[in-house]
Enzyme design. Structure first.
Site, PDB file in Angstrom:
ATOM      1  N   HIS A  19       0.947  -1.206  -0.157  1.00 38.36           N
ATOM      2  CA  HIS A  19       0.115  -0.102   0.162  1.00 38.36           C
ATOM      3  C   HIS A  19       0.923   1.111   0.013  1.00 38.36           C
ATOM      4  CE1 HIS A  19       0.982   0.806   4.191  1.00 38.36           C
ATOM      5  NE2 HIS A  19       0.230  -0.452   4.557  1.00 38.36           N
ATOM      6  N   CYS A 130       2.050  -6.883  15.347  1.00 42.50           N
ATOM      7  CA  CYS A 130       3.444  -6.355  15.452  1.00 42.50           C
ATOM      8  C   CYS A 130       4.352  -7.528  15.477  1.00 42.50           C
ATOM      9  CB  CYS A 130       3.825  -5.498  16.828  1.00 42.50           C
ATOM     10  SG  CYS A 130       2.598  -4.318  17.067  1.00 42.50           S
ATOM     11  N   HIS A 147      -2.241  -1.586  16.754  1.00 47.29           N
ATOM     12  CA  HIS A 147      -3.267  -2.598  16.142  1.00 47.29           C
ATOM     13  C   HIS A 147      -4.491  -2.418  16.661  1.00 47.29           C
ATOM     14  CE1 HIS A 147       0.539  -4.070  14.569  1.00 47.29           C
ATOM     15  NE2 HIS A 147      -0.243  -4.559  13.483  1.00 47.29           N
ATOM     16  N   LYS A 296      -6.094   6.130  10.005  1.00 46.42           N
ATOM     17  CA  LYS A 296      -5.301   5.154   9.497  1.00 46.42           C
ATOM     18  C   LYS A 296      -5.794   4.215   8.331  1.00 46.42           C
ATOM     19  CE  LYS A 296      -2.871   1.283  11.476  1.00 46.42           C
ATOM     20  NZ  LYS A 296      -2.110   0.834  12.270  1.00 46.42           N
TER      21      LYS A 296
END
Ligand code: MSP
Length: 495
Positions: A19, A130, A147, A296
């Protein structure tokens, strides 16, 4: 004098395709690599994919595919994305490649025999997103800050790495910039972490994760995914896992990453290098995090922007420009399609594209034999051609400033056209016309020279439009014979 320059990006997880965030880091590394190649430095640029661990194992299972097959697919997407963006990496490493795995295995065996890895047990919190161990202090309302998920409680037999043994040494090395962490605010952040929390020994193996490199002396465990991943920076330049065989390009001159993974890069990674007796990276450069429309990027929000969406809308070089100019390198940034569109029209269609088109058209329409360059005619414009500032920006990783330096000159060159009205002198005063066009040609040439690392395809096209071989210095009587491109370099976007 030619120096060596070794630059790395993080190796990206293959849980999903590339991305805009991964693209930002990769394009920045590409710009720096290209800039150093132009300076004549012996350059190596490494990127790749991080393919082992619990997170990937789980997502492959969900997709109903064997992990290797799953990772082959996503690693392919990353490779293709970087090819489509004409990224100039010298190597793309995957942690599932056999030579990498065998080097990792040898390195851990060495650390084990040295006594830096010992059998123990780990009890604590673990965030699978993570792939990192967490302390209570890392959590916000009991959730992983990145997260927004609840970390699992892990309690298992594990081989532990004596990270704590290296804490004082590392803190001192970071304080003295032996590992330089940039920007300075990030260095301070890491130093306060060393002072306030310190380093504890860390679990370096997993008993319940099958998708990984087996621990060589106890194959009922696999190696912790970060221990495996970090070593890519060495195996990617040919390291075979034997500590005293240091690859030619090591140490890295710059390791790029965003703030999410700085802490592990400033603790576990250099501690592993110390344990292996290898030199430390010279600089860790930490850039900010991109948000899209203030949020985000996430699959569930549905606002993930992929590199191919950007390339489809703007083309390769404009995508690079829009990313690199979006925010000061090092700061967080908020981007949106609207902002990209506006910047494309203002800076590329109206700015650079218009300048090239105007200058080329004036030469083409008025000078049948092209323009014979005369340096003496340009001497009044010295400040325009000053580029020490530009080199300083590149040296200090101020990519956004380096672009601003170029765009100030694009603005000045466009203003020069307006002011000197060469379409009038073309008819009334051929001598003045020649001087104006010579200055403008030199200006365009200078702009294009500086812009090469950022927009390599465009600059090549512009050199071609002016019949220019792309030489660094133009000599007298060099003839600029224009072969214009009628669609223009950057057709305006309609919203
Ligand atoms: N696999 C680990 C890295 C191992 S390196 C030995 C990893 N992978 S990742 O796929 O999550 O990539 C994280 C990196 O991608 C960030 O450090 C940054 O370089 C880039 N970005 C991912 N999302 C980003 C944004 N939203 N904004 C800017 N860059 C970010 O961590």
């Amino acid at each position: 004098m030619s120096n060596k320059f070794y630059i790395t990006t993080p190796i990206y997880y293959v849980n999903a395709g590339p991305h805009l965030g991964h693209t930002y880091t990769t394009v920045a590394a590409d710009v720096l690599a290209r800039a150093h190649r132009l300076l004549g430095d012996k350059t190596f640029f490494l990127t790749g994919t991080d393919e082992h661990g619990a997170k990937i194992q789980e997502i492959a299972e969900k997709a109903g595919l064997p992990p290797k097959e799953f990772t082959d697919g996503i690693a392919g997407q990353f490779k293709e994305a970087w090819q489509d963006l004409h990224i100039s990496n010298d190597r793309f490493i995957r942690t599932t490649e056999e030579p990498h795995m065998s080097a990792v295995s040898k390195a851990l065996q060495y650390m084990y025999e040295k006594g830096d890895i010992y059998k123990g047990s780990y009890e604590g919190l673990y965030c699978k997103g993570c792939e990192q161990f967490k302390s209570e202090n890392d959590l916000v309302d009991g959730l992983c800050a990145d997260h927004k998920t609840k970390p699992e409680i892990m309690e298992e037999e594990s081989y532990m790495f004596k990270l704590s043994a290296y804490a004082d040494k590392l803190q001192d090395l970071i304080e003295r910039d032996e590992i330089r962490i940039l920007p300075a605010s990030r260095k301070n952040e890491i130093l306060s972490f060393y002072k306030n929390e310190g380093l504890k020994d860390i679990s370096f193996s997993r008993k319940n994760v099958a998708w990984g490199i087996p621990v060589p002396w106890d194959r009922s465990h696999t190696i912790y995914v970060w221990a495996d991943a970090f070593l890519n920076y060495l195996t990617g330049i040919g390291w075979n896992g034997v500590p005293d065989s240091v690859p030619e390009f090591w140490p890295a001159d710059v390791q790029l990453m965003s703030k999410d993974i700085l802490r592990v890069h400033a603790t576990i990674w250099p501690a592993m290098l110390l344990s292996l007796g290898l030199p430390l990276p010279k600089t860790l450069f930490v850039h900010g995090f991109f948000l899209i429309d203030g949020q985000k990027m996430s699959k569930s929000i549905g606002n993930v922007i992929s590199p191919d969406q950007l390339v489809k809308r703007y083309g390769v070089d404009a995508t690079k420009y829009l990313l690199m100019s979006a925010t000061p390198f090092g700061n967080d940034g908020d981007v949106s399609w609207k902002q990209f569109d506006d910047k494309y029209n203002a800076d590329l269609a109206n700015g650079l594209g218009n300048l090239v088109q105007r200058v080329a058209t004036l030469i083409e329409n008025n000078l049948n034999d092209g323009l014979a360059y005369k340096a003496a005619l340009v001497s009044g414009e010295n400040s325009f051609f000053e580029y020490q500032e530009f080199n300083t920006f590149i040296g200090q990783f101020e990519l956004h400033q380096a672009l601003a330096h170029i765009w100030t000159r694009i603005g000045a060159a466009n203003a020069y056209v307006n002011e000197h009205k060469p379409w009038v002198s073309a008819k009334e005063n051929p001598e003045t016309f020649l001087k104006t066009m010579t200055v403008l040609t030199a200006m365009v040439h200078h702009i294009v020279w500086l812009l090469q690392p950022f927009m390599p395809d465009t600059t090549k096209k512009i050199f071609e439009i002016f019949g220019d071989a792309g030489a660094k210095y133009i000599k007298d009587d060099y003839r600029f014979k224009v072969k214009k491109n009628d669609t223009g370099l950057f057709p305006r976007l309609e919203s």
